[in-house]
Write a protein that holds these residues in place. Structure first.
Motif, PDB file in Angstrom:
ATOM      1  N   GLU A  22       0.819  -1.214   0.000  1.00 22.47           N
ATOM      2  CA  GLU A  22       0.000   0.000   0.000  1.00 22.47           C
ATOM      3  C   GLU A  22       0.853   1.265   0.000  1.00 22.47           C
ATOM      4  O   GLU A  22       0.405   2.318  -0.415  1.00 22.47           O
ATOM      5  CB  GLU A  22      -0.935   0.016   1.225  1.00 22.47           C
ATOM      6  CG  GLU A  22      -1.950  -1.129   1.250  1.00 22.47           C
ATOM      7  CD  GLU A  22      -2.849  -1.149   0.008  1.00 22.47           C
ATOM      8  OE1 GLU A  22      -3.287  -0.071  -0.447  1.00 22.47           O
ATOM      9  OE2 GLU A  22      -3.098  -2.259  -0.521  1.00 22.47           O
ATOM     10  N   ARG A  23       2.101   1.161   0.517  1.00 20.62           N
ATOM     11  CA  ARG A  23       2.958   2.349   0.632  1.00 20.62           C
ATOM     12  C   ARG A  23       4.266   2.128  -0.132  1.00 20.62           C
ATOM     13  O   ARG A  23       4.689   0.976  -0.320  1.00 20.62           O
ATOM     14  CB  ARG A  23       3.300   2.619   2.108  1.00 20.62           C
ATOM     15  CG  ARG A  23       2.102   2.531   3.040  1.00 20.62           C
ATOM     16  CD  ARG A  23       1.337   3.798   3.175  1.00 20.62           C
ATOM     17  NE  ARG A  23       2.078   4.886   3.807  1.00 20.62           N
ATOM     18  CZ  ARG A  23       1.679   6.156   3.725  1.00 20.62           C
ATOM     19  NH1 ARG A  23       0.604   6.477   3.024  1.00 20.62           N
ATOM     20  NH2 ARG A  23       2.345   7.104   4.341  1.00 20.62           N
ATOM     21  N   MET A  24       4.868   3.205  -0.554  1.00 24.81           N
ATOM     22  CA  MET A  24       6.114   3.087  -1.338  1.00 24.81           C
ATOM     23  C   MET A  24       7.048   4.250  -1.025  1.00 24.81           C
ATOM     24  O   MET A  24       6.624   5.301  -0.527  1.00 24.81           O
ATOM     25  CB  MET A  24       5.795   3.095  -2.836  1.00 24.81           C
ATOM     26  CG  MET A  24       5.261   4.436  -3.339  1.00 24.81           C
ATOM     27  SD  MET A  24       5.098   4.462  -5.149  1.00 24.81           S
ATOM     28  CE  MET A  24       4.650   6.198  -5.423  1.00 24.81           C
ATOM     29  N   THR A  25       8.317   4.049  -1.383  1.00 25.21           N
ATOM     30  CA  THR A  25       9.278   5.158  -1.341  1.00 25.21           C
ATOM     31  C   THR A  25       9.258   5.859  -2.692  1.00 25.21           C
ATOM     32  O   THR A  25       9.218   5.208  -3.737  1.00 25.21           O
ATOM     33  CB  THR A  25      10.700   4.624  -1.062  1.00 25.21           C
ATOM     34  OG1 THR A  25      10.692   3.973   0.208  1.00 25.21           O
ATOM     35  CG2 THR A  25      11.726   5.748  -1.056  1.00 25.21           C
ATOM     36  N   PHE A  26       9.261   7.163  -2.667  1.00 24.09           N
ATOM     37  CA  PHE A  26       9.377   7.945  -3.901  1.00 24.09           C
ATOM     38  C   PHE A  26      10.254   9.164  -3.615  1.00 24.09           C
ATOM     39  O   PHE A  26      10.613   9.415  -2.464  1.00 24.09           O
ATOM     40  CB  PHE A  26       7.989   8.370  -4.427  1.00 24.09           C
ATOM     41  CG  PHE A  26       7.294   9.403  -3.571  1.00 24.09           C
ATOM     42  CD1 PHE A  26       6.636   9.049  -2.400  1.00 24.09           C
ATOM     43  CD2 PHE A  26       7.302  10.751  -3.939  1.00 24.09           C
ATOM     44  CE1 PHE A  26       5.997   9.999  -1.612  1.00 24.09           C
ATOM     45  CE2 PHE A  26       6.661  11.702  -3.161  1.00 24.09           C
ATOM     46  CZ  PHE A  26       6.009  11.330  -1.998  1.00 24.09           C
ATOM     47  N   ILE A  27      10.613   9.892  -4.662  1.00 20.10           N
ATOM     48  CA  ILE A  27      11.412  11.102  -4.478  1.00 20.10           C
ATOM     49  C   ILE A  27      10.472  12.302  -4.527  1.00 20.10           C
ATOM     50  O   ILE A  27       9.841  12.571  -5.555  1.00 20.10           O
ATOM     51  CB  ILE A  27      12.511  11.231  -5.556  1.00 20.10           C
ATOM     52  CG1 ILE A  27      13.463  10.036  -5.470  1.00 20.10           C
ATOM     53  CG2 ILE A  27      13.253  12.552  -5.419  1.00 20.10           C
ATOM     54  CD1 ILE A  27      14.239   9.915  -4.166  1.00 20.10           C
ATOM     55  N   ALA A  28      10.387  13.003  -3.398  1.00 19.46           N
ATOM     56  CA  ALA A  28       9.539  14.195  -3.320  1.00 19.46           C
ATOM     57  C   ALA A  28      10.396  15.417  -3.631  1.00 19.46           C
ATOM     58  O   ALA A  28      11.583  15.453  -3.324  1.00 19.46           O
ATOM     59  CB  ALA A  28       8.948  14.308  -1.921  1.00 19.46           C
ATOM     60  N   ALA A  29       9.778  16.415  -4.253  1.00 23.54           N
ATOM     61  CA  ALA A  29      10.444  17.707  -4.449  1.00 23.54           C
ATOM     62  C   ALA A  29       9.855  18.657  -3.415  1.00 23.54           C
ATOM     63  O   ALA A  29       8.689  19.027  -3.507  1.00 23.54           O
ATOM     64  CB  ALA A  29      10.212  18.214  -5.857  1.00 23.54           C
ATOM     65  N   GLU A  30      10.673  18.997  -2.414  1.00 29.85           N
ATOM     66  CA  GLU A  30      10.192  19.887  -1.351  1.00 29.85           C
ATOM     67  C   GLU A  30      10.306  21.328  -1.823  1.00 29.85           C
ATOM     68  O   GLU A  30      11.259  22.034  -1.501  1.00 29.85           O
ATOM     69  CB  GLU A  30      10.984  19.637  -0.071  1.00 29.85           C
ATOM     70  CG  GLU A  30      10.746  18.240   0.486  1.00 29.85           C
ATOM     71  CD  GLU A  30      11.571  17.960   1.731  1.00 29.85           C
ATOM     72  OE1 GLU A  30      12.447  18.776   2.090  1.00 29.85           O
ATOM     73  OE2 GLU A  30      11.342  16.898   2.339  1.00 29.85           O
ATOM     74  N   GLY A  31       9.355  21.736  -2.657  1.00 29.41           N
ATOM     75  CA  GLY A  31       9.395  23.069  -3.256  1.00 29.41           C
ATOM     76  C   GLY A  31      10.264  23.051  -4.503  1.00 29.41           C
ATOM     77  O   GLY A  31      10.924  22.066  -4.803  1.00 29.41           O
ATOM     78  N   ALA A  32      10.222  24.170  -5.231  1.00 27.05           N
ATOM     79  CA  ALA A  32      11.029  24.272  -6.447  1.00 27.05           C
ATOM     80  C   ALA A  32      12.403  24.810  -6.068  1.00 27.05           C
ATOM     81  O   ALA A  32      12.514  25.649  -5.191  1.00 27.05           O
ATOM     82  CB  ALA A  32      10.354  25.219  -7.432  1.00 27.05           C
ATOM     83  N   GLY A  33      13.451  24.302  -6.728  1.00 24.92           N
ATOM     84  CA  GLY A  33      14.770  24.850  -6.430  1.00 24.92           C
ATOM     85  C   GLY A  33      15.906  23.972  -6.881  1.00 24.92           C
ATOM     86  O   GLY A  33      15.812  23.273  -7.882  1.00 24.92           O
TER      87      GLY A  33
END
Ligand code: NAP
Length: 351
Positions: A22-33
């Motif tokens: 049900e859950r996975m690791t992904f790469i989040a973008a914490e805001g633009a930059g």
């Protein structure tokens, strides 16, 4: 019923593997930059709708448009995953009710609409292709973004034909390498530009007949010399405004200029259109990401028919520059932005 026995029906919806989490690791973008905004995070595994499949991602490609998205300059289209990543290779673990063309366990390489930097990614089934013979996940994942783009722009829009000549800018970019190899494979004479002598040597290795270090030599003058003043039939450009006049000057009568990016800006000051008319030129351009599933699916079918047999035979393969673990997506972006790579930068997501 699916071929995979470890699968069960999901009510009136599609078919899913029992092992799907049900859950996975992904790469989040914490805001633009800057690349450091890219951080591993945990989130829900997406669910495929209708003609979509869920792919357990083994490898994903890193492309220049990902950098633009990270910087906030290339927002995902409506309904696309906000997670960065335009290409993956892996295995199908769930399918929507209409995605009957694929079975659970099928190994696919897919042009995504987004969501590639993750352990699981939803993709429209028509945008999936089988792995070419002898390919592993990393090599398979290196194909979609560049091969779809090159096919659609160089061969469909640019109408490059056997026996013609083509100038490919950015010859060692992911796109450039695919363009050189496919143009050569389909019988064109290739000239390429690149920013260092080492990159020029690589272009020759990939099949270019001549490579021009644009920092040292005026590429238009060199094309004129190489073609005995005739010019080339097609120019594939990703640089933009500052190249406009020289690109047009480099084209033969009836030539086609195809624009796929504007890395140095979209505006050309004081551009003179006269040659476009008198030499019967075509200026065209396109983007891949906003196209709909039917259009991307048609390109996939053309690739399957024309390019996959070439890849199966071990020719025109992508060139892998470096592979990072998924968690090091920020480092992968730093390398891409350094511009020192030759070929593709990849993320290894799972074994
Ligand atoms: N239209 C579409 O559908 C589509 C789809 C995919 C990608 N693209 C575009 O195609 C281009 C290539 O993509 P990619 O992922 O293959 O890129 P990439 O591997 O990062 O390569 C970009 C290369 O372009 C050259 N370059 C020239 N001017 C540059 C500048 N001002 N800034 C940075 N690099 C510059 C660099 O090589 P040198 O050292 O030789 O200058 C660099 O290695 C990108 O612009 C991308 O946005 C378009």
């Amino acid at each position: 019923m699916p071929a995979n026995p470890a699968a069960r029906s999901n009510a009136a919806e599609g078919i899913r593997a029992v092992s799907r989490p049900e859950r996975m690791t992904f790469i989040a973008a914490e805001g633009a930059g800057e690349p450091d905004v890219l951080k591993p995070a945990i989130g829900p595994v997406p669910t495929p709708k209708q003609d979509e499949v869920l792919v357990r991602v083994l490898a994903a490609g890193v492309n220049r448009p990902d950098v633009m998205q990270r910087k906030g300059l290339y927002p995902p289209p409506p309904n696309a995953s906000p997670i960065i990543g335009l290409e993956v290779a892996g295995e199908v673990v769930e399918r929507g009710p209409a995605a009957t063309r694929l079975d659970l366990g099928d190994r696919v390489t897919a042009l995504t609409n987004g969501g590639g930097y993750a352990e699981y990614c939803v993709v429209p089934a028509p945008q999936c292709l089988r792995w070419p013979r002898g390919y592993d996940a990393v090599r398979a994942a290196a194909l979609p973004e560049t091969y779809f783009t090159v096919w659609a722009n160089l061969f469909q829009l640019g109408r490059l034909e056997r026996g013609e000549t083509v100038l490919i800018h950015g010859g060692t970019s992911g796109i450039g390498v695919a363009a050189i190899r496919l143009a050569r494979e389909f019988g064109a004479t290739v000239y390429a530009t690149a920013g260092t002598d080492a990159k020029c040597a690589a272009c020759l290795e990939f099949g270019a007949s001549a490579a021009i270090n644009y920092r040292e030599t005026d590429f238009a003058a060199e094309v004129e010399r190489l073609t005995g003043g005739r010019g080339v039939d097609v120019v594939l450009d990703m640089v933009g405004g500052p190249y406009a006049e020289r690109n047009v000057r480099s084209l033969a009568f009836g030539g086609r200029l195809v624009l796929i990016a504007f890395m140095q800006g979209a505006k050309a000051e004081n551009f003179d259109f006269t040659k476009v008319m008198t030499r019967r030129l075509t200026i065209a351009g396109s983007t891949m990401r906003p196209r709909g599933t039917a259009e991307k699916g048609a390109i996939a079918q053309a690739l399957l028919a024309r390019v996959w047999p070439v890849l199966d035979a071990g020719r025109a393969a992508p060139v892998i520059h470096r592979v990072f673990p998924l968690a090091e997506a920020a480092a992968a972006h730093r390398l891409l932005e350094s511009g020192t790579h030759i070929g593709k930068i990849m993320l290894k997501v799972s074994d």
